[in-house]
Design a protein around this motif. Structure first.
Motif, PDB file in Angstrom:
ATOM      1  N   GLY A 174       0.818  -1.218   0.000  1.00 23.80           N
ATOM      2  CA  GLY A 174       0.000   0.000   0.000  1.00 23.80           C
ATOM      3  C   GLY A 174       0.843   1.255   0.000  1.00 23.80           C
ATOM      4  O   GLY A 174       0.606   2.185  -0.789  1.00 23.80           O
ATOM      5  N   PHE A 175       1.848   1.302   0.863  1.00 14.29           N
ATOM      6  CA  PHE A 175       2.707   2.483   0.900  1.00 14.29           C
ATOM      7  C   PHE A 175       3.531   2.612  -0.377  1.00 14.29           C
ATOM      8  O   PHE A 175       3.817   3.726  -0.815  1.00 14.29           O
ATOM      9  N   MET A 176       3.901   1.491  -0.996  1.00 13.76           N
ATOM     10  CA  MET A 176       4.621   1.564  -2.269  1.00 13.76           C
ATOM     11  C   MET A 176       3.738   2.255  -3.312  1.00 13.76           C
ATOM     12  O   MET A 176       4.195   3.153  -4.021  1.00 13.76           O
ATOM     13  N   ILE A 177       2.476   1.873  -3.382  1.00 15.64           N
ATOM     14  CA  ILE A 177       1.567   2.498  -4.344  1.00 15.64           C
ATOM     15  C   ILE A 177       1.398   3.991  -4.036  1.00 15.64           C
ATOM     16  O   ILE A 177       1.485   4.837  -4.930  1.00 15.64           O
ATOM     17  N   PHE A 178       1.156   4.313  -2.759  1.00 18.36           N
ATOM     18  CA  PHE A 178       0.974   5.723  -2.383  1.00 18.36           C
ATOM     19  C   PHE A 178       2.198   6.558  -2.741  1.00 18.36           C
ATOM     20  O   PHE A 178       2.085   7.592  -3.401  1.00 18.36           O
ATOM     21  N   TYR A 179       3.371   6.122  -2.290  1.00 15.87           N
ATOM     22  CA  TYR A 179       4.577   6.917  -2.505  1.00 15.87           C
ATOM     23  C   TYR A 179       5.006   6.934  -3.975  1.00 15.87           C
ATOM     24  O   TYR A 179       5.522   7.949  -4.450  1.00 15.87           O
ATOM     25  N   TYR A 180       4.781   5.847  -4.688  1.00 13.39           N
ATOM     26  CA  TYR A 180       5.120   5.831  -6.114  1.00 13.39           C
ATOM     27  C   TYR A 180       4.276   6.860  -6.863  1.00 13.39           C
ATOM     28  O   TYR A 180       4.780   7.601  -7.712  1.00 13.39           O
ATOM     29  N   ASP A 181       2.993   6.931  -6.534  1.00 14.30           N
ATOM     30  CA  ASP A 181       2.108   7.906  -7.172  1.00 14.30           C
ATOM     31  C   ASP A 181       2.520   9.333  -6.817  1.00 14.30           C
ATOM     32  O   ASP A 181       2.533  10.216  -7.681  1.00 14.30           O
ATOM     33  N   ILE A 182       2.861   9.554  -5.552  1.00 14.96           N
ATOM     34  CA  ILE A 182       3.298  10.890  -5.133  1.00 14.96           C
ATOM     35  C   ILE A 182       4.603  11.263  -5.834  1.00 14.96           C
ATOM     36  O   ILE A 182       4.769  12.402  -6.288  1.00 14.96           O
ATOM     37  N   TRP A 183       5.514  10.318  -5.954  1.00  9.51           N
ATOM     38  CA  TRP A 183       6.776  10.557  -6.658  1.00  9.51           C
ATOM     39  C   TRP A 183       6.502  11.026  -8.086  1.00  9.51           C
ATOM     40  O   TRP A 183       7.066  12.023  -8.544  1.00  9.51           O
ATOM     41  N   GLY A 184       5.624  10.317  -8.773  1.00  8.15           N
ATOM     42  CA  GLY A 184       5.314  10.677 -10.162  1.00  8.15           C
ATOM     43  C   GLY A 184       4.552  11.983 -10.304  1.00  8.15           C
ATOM     44  O   GLY A 184       4.583  12.616 -11.363  1.00  8.15           O
ATOM     45  N   SER A 185       3.868  12.396  -9.242  1.00  5.31           N
ATOM     46  CA  SER A 185       3.075  13.627  -9.282  1.00  5.31           C
ATOM     47  C   SER A 185       3.823  14.849  -8.754  1.00  5.31           C
ATOM     48  O   SER A 185       3.318  15.964  -8.848  1.00  5.31           O
ATOM     49  N   THR A 186       4.997  14.620  -8.178  1.00  6.08           N
ATOM     50  CA  THR A 186       5.769  15.739  -7.630  1.00  6.08           C
ATOM     51  C   THR A 186       6.459  16.467  -8.776  1.00  6.08           C
ATOM     52  O   THR A 186       7.111  15.836  -9.614  1.00  6.08           O
ATOM     53  N   PRO A 187       6.316  17.781  -8.854  1.00  4.40           N
ATOM     54  CA  PRO A 187       6.905  18.536  -9.965  1.00  4.40           C
ATOM     55  C   PRO A 187       8.419  18.312 -10.101  1.00  4.40           C
ATOM     56  O   PRO A 187       9.125  18.136  -9.109  1.00  4.40           O
ATOM     57  N   TYR A 188       8.844  18.326 -11.344  1.00  2.31           N
ATOM     58  CA  TYR A 188      10.279  18.202 -11.623  1.00  2.31           C
ATOM     59  C   TYR A 188      10.862  19.613 -11.586  1.00  2.31           C
ATOM     60  O   TYR A 188      11.017  20.281 -12.593  1.00  2.31           O
ATOM     61  N   ASP A 189      11.142  20.057 -10.361  1.00  2.00           N
ATOM     62  CA  ASP A 189      11.620  21.411 -10.103  1.00  2.00           C
ATOM     63  C   ASP A 189      12.741  21.296  -9.073  1.00  2.00           C
ATOM     64  O   ASP A 189      12.730  20.379  -8.240  1.00  2.00           O
ATOM     65  N   SER A 190      13.691  22.217  -9.105  1.00  2.00           N
ATOM     66  CA  SER A 190      14.819  22.133  -8.158  1.00  2.00           C
ATOM     67  C   SER A 190      14.356  22.183  -6.703  1.00  2.00           C
ATOM     68  O   SER A 190      14.971  21.557  -5.834  1.00  2.00           O
ATOM     69  N   ASP A 191      13.264  22.892  -6.410  1.00  2.00           N
ATOM     70  CA  ASP A 191      12.744  22.929  -5.044  1.00  2.00           C
ATOM     71  C   ASP A 191      12.147  21.586  -4.617  1.00  2.00           C
ATOM     72  O   ASP A 191      11.965  21.339  -3.431  1.00  2.00           O
ATOM     73  N   CYS A 192      11.848  20.749  -5.579  1.00  3.75           N
ATOM     74  CA  CYS A 192      11.185  19.472  -5.285  1.00  3.75           C
ATOM     75  C   CYS A 192      12.138  18.282  -5.261  1.00  3.75           C
ATOM     76  O   CYS A 192      11.713  17.163  -4.966  1.00  3.75           O
ATOM     77  N   GLN A 193      13.404  18.498  -5.565  1.00  3.37           N
ATOM     78  CA  GLN A 193      14.313  17.358  -5.724  1.00  3.37           C
ATOM     79  C   GLN A 193      14.430  16.515  -4.451  1.00  3.37           C
ATOM     80  O   GLN A 193      14.388  15.291  -4.514  1.00  3.37           O
ATOM     81  N   SER A 194      14.577  17.149  -3.303  1.00  2.53           N
ATOM     82  CA  SER A 194      14.724  16.350  -2.077  1.00  2.53           C
ATOM     83  C   SER A 194      13.429  15.600  -1.755  1.00  2.53           C
ATOM     84  O   SER A 194      13.470  14.456  -1.279  1.00  2.53           O
ATOM     85  N   THR A 195      12.289  16.200  -2.038  1.00  2.26           N
ATOM     86  CA  THR A 195      11.008  15.510  -1.834  1.00  2.26           C
ATOM     87  C   THR A 195      10.888  14.335  -2.787  1.00  2.26           C
ATOM     88  O   THR A 195      10.524  13.224  -2.386  1.00  2.26           O
ATOM     89  N   ARG A 196      11.224  14.567  -4.054  1.00  2.00           N
ATOM     90  CA  ARG A 196      11.167  13.476  -5.048  1.00  2.00           C
ATOM     91  C   ARG A 196      12.096  12.336  -4.655  1.00  2.00           C
ATOM     92  O   ARG A 196      11.715  11.167  -4.733  1.00  2.00           O
ATOM     93  N   ASP A 197      13.298  12.670  -4.217  1.00  2.00           N
ATOM     94  CA  ASP A 197      14.257  11.635  -3.819  1.00  2.00           C
ATOM     95  C   ASP A 197      13.756  10.824  -2.622  1.00  2.00           C
ATOM     96  O   ASP A 197      13.868   9.598  -2.604  1.00  2.00           O
ATOM     97  N   ALA A 198      13.202  11.517  -1.629  1.00  2.63           N
ATOM     98  CA  ALA A 198      12.735  10.828  -0.416  1.00  2.63           C
ATOM     99  C   ALA A 198      11.559   9.902  -0.718  1.00  2.63           C
ATOM    100  O   ALA A 198      11.539   8.745  -0.264  1.00  2.63           O
ATOM    101  N   VAL A 199      10.585  10.381  -1.492  1.00  3.53           N
ATOM    102  CA  VAL A 199       9.431   9.520  -1.774  1.00  3.53           C
ATOM    103  C   VAL A 199       9.793   8.413  -2.765  1.00  3.53           C
ATOM    104  O   VAL A 199       9.237   7.309  -2.684  1.00  3.53           O
ATOM    105  N   ALA A 200      10.735   8.674  -3.681  1.00  3.20           N
ATOM    106  CA  ALA A 200      11.196   7.619  -4.585  1.00  3.20           C
ATOM    107  C   ALA A 200      11.888   6.506  -3.794  1.00  3.20           C
ATOM    108  O   ALA A 200      11.635   5.319  -4.026  1.00  3.20           O
ATOM    109  N   MET A 201      12.737   6.898  -2.854  1.00  2.00           N
ATOM    110  CA  MET A 201      13.420   5.892  -2.032  1.00  2.00           C
ATOM    111  C   MET A 201      12.401   5.084  -1.233  1.00  2.00           C
ATOM    112  O   MET A 201      12.522   3.859  -1.125  1.00  2.00           O
TER     113      MET A 201
END
Length: 167
Positions: A26-53
């Motif tokens: 369940g958490f894999m699905i949630f975080y994978y979706d959030i990863w894909g929906s997080t903007p590809y912006d320099s302010d978002c890189q640490s968020t994208r990295d954390a949810v991708a991991m």
């Protein structure tokens, strides 16, 4: 690492393994979706990295916990040990994400990122709250599988009752 679970404990091993797998998937699905929906912006890189991991970690530990439970259920010391230690590594990554996700999400850049995609920012906040609340449930399940598969039969064996010992 001798593994010899008691027949009465086998349902608990399966139950905890299933609960862990469902929670991780369940958490894999949630975080994978959030990863894909997080903007590809320099302010978002640490968020994208954390949810991708976290998404990839949850994918891995979803099957590692089933393998650990399988080894405990079948009394296979090798399978149990391999999956237990592999899951321990995955659990360490899960724990790291438990700290890196809020650090990233609620940093100044993380707040800017959430403002770029408010729905995604809100989803991350809610999913993380559930993640944090269920963290100890997950740890308790891992410890339960370890207890029923290894600790209890190794360190607290039930004394056998034989006809000669009934005095």
């Amino acid at each position: 690492m001798p593994v010899k679970s008691l027949p009465a404990d086998k349902p608990a091993i399966i139950f905890h393994g299933a609960m862990m797998a469902i929670q991780n998937f369940g958490f894999m699905i949630f975080y994978y979706d959030i990863w894909g929906s997080t903007p590809y912006d320099s302010d978002c890189q640490s968020t994208r990295d954390a949810v991708a991991m976290m998404a990839m970690t949850c994918f891995c530990v979803a099957f590692l916990c089933v393998g650990m439970a399988y080894g405990g259920y079948t009394d296979d010391s090798l399978v149990f040990a391999i999956y237990w230690f592999a899951h321990l590594v995955g659990g360490a990554a899960y724990t790291i994400c438990t700290f890196t996700i809020p650090i990233a999400r609620w940093s100044d850049k993380g707040k800017n990122c959430a403002s770029l995609a408010p729905i995604t920012g809100d989803r991350l906040e809610l999913v993380y709250i559930f993640h944090a609340l269920l963290y100890l449930v997950y740890v308790g399940s891992m410890l339960s599988i370890t207890y029923f598969s290894y600790v209890k039969p190794t360190f607290f064996p039930k004394a056998e009752v034989t006809p000669d010992s009934k005095m």
